[in-house]
Design a protein around this motif. Structure first.
Motif, PDB file in Angstrom:
ATOM      1  N   GLY A  14       0.830  -1.205   0.000  1.00 41.27           N
ATOM      2  CA  GLY A  14       0.000   0.000   0.000  1.00 41.27           C
ATOM      3  C   GLY A  14       0.862   1.251   0.000  1.00 41.27           C
ATOM      4  O   GLY A  14       2.090   1.191   0.124  1.00 41.27           O
ATOM      5  N   ALA A  15       0.204   2.377  -0.111  1.00 43.63           N
ATOM      6  CA  ALA A  15       0.924   3.661  -0.188  1.00 43.63           C
ATOM      7  C   ALA A  15       1.718   3.931   1.082  1.00 43.63           C
ATOM      8  O   ALA A  15       2.836   4.441   1.026  1.00 43.63           O
ATOM      9  N   SER A  16       1.170   3.569   2.237  1.00 43.90           N
ATOM     10  CA  SER A  16       1.879   3.839   3.489  1.00 43.90           C
ATOM     11  C   SER A  16       3.138   2.980   3.602  1.00 43.90           C
ATOM     12  O   SER A  16       4.189   3.464   4.030  1.00 43.90           O
TER      13      SER A  16
ATOM     14  N   GLN B 184       4.779   1.699   1.025  1.00 44.35           N
ATOM     15  CA  GLN B 184       5.699   2.205   0.002  1.00 44.35           C
ATOM     16  C   GLN B 184       6.478   3.407   0.525  1.00 44.35           C
ATOM     17  O   GLN B 184       7.668   3.546   0.257  1.00 44.35           O
ATOM     18  N   ALA B 185       5.804   4.274   1.282  1.00 46.04           N
ATOM     19  CA  ALA B 185       6.486   5.446   1.850  1.00 46.04           C
ATOM     20  C   ALA B 185       7.557   5.026   2.847  1.00 46.04           C
ATOM     21  O   ALA B 185       8.667   5.578   2.853  1.00 46.04           O
TER      22      ALA B 185
END
Length: 146
Positions: A103-105, A107-108
């Motif tokens: 997810g985006a979190s 990936q960050a």
């Protein structure tokens, strides 16, 4: 107290990443089910305690502990092609492109850890390149009879 990820190997660290990705997806799925449920959050059986949970912070701490242990191990090895190969593998293991389903979190977090790994391993790769160049020069000198 030593964190368990500090002694974990890269495959174990990747398994943890996979588990955390799965857990994030399950939480997202449960949140969607609660949203589309005919009941309100207060009437639902599922407790709504996810707001106090910071998945990103937990993942970041576990990854950094794993990276720190692996870097300490790499620094203790002799410079050369074998260590260079391990450094490149460490860099690849934590690169965000290696985990496209995250997810985006996550990936960050992977982006941040990858940046730290790249910065901390640059000097190891320079040492390895120098050692390889020196070994090549010595081998060339021996061939020339110097």
């Amino acid at each position: 107290m030593v964190h368990w990820m500090a002694i974990a190997s890269p495959p174990i660290a990747l398994a943890v990443i996979g588990f955390l990705i799965w857990r994030e997806r399950m939480q997202h799925r449960e949140a969607e089910e609660r949203y589309w449920s005919p009941f309100t959050a207060a009437e639902s059986d599922t407790p709504d305690n996810y707001s106090s949970f910071s998945l990103e912070e937990e993942l970041l701490q576990q990854m950094l502990a794993s990276v720190k242990a692996q870097l300490a191990h790499l620094r203790g090895q002799q410079p050369g092609p074998a260590r260079s190969k391990r450094v490149r593998k460490l860099r690849a293991d934590f690169h965000p492109d290696r985990h496209p389903g995250a997810g985006a979190s996550i990936q960050a977090v992977l982006q941040e850890v990858s940046s730290i790994v790249n910065t901390r391993t640059e000097s190891l790769l320079v040492e390895d390149a120098r050692a390889s160049a020196m070994a090549d020069a010595v081998a060339q000198g021996i061939r020339l009879g110097l």
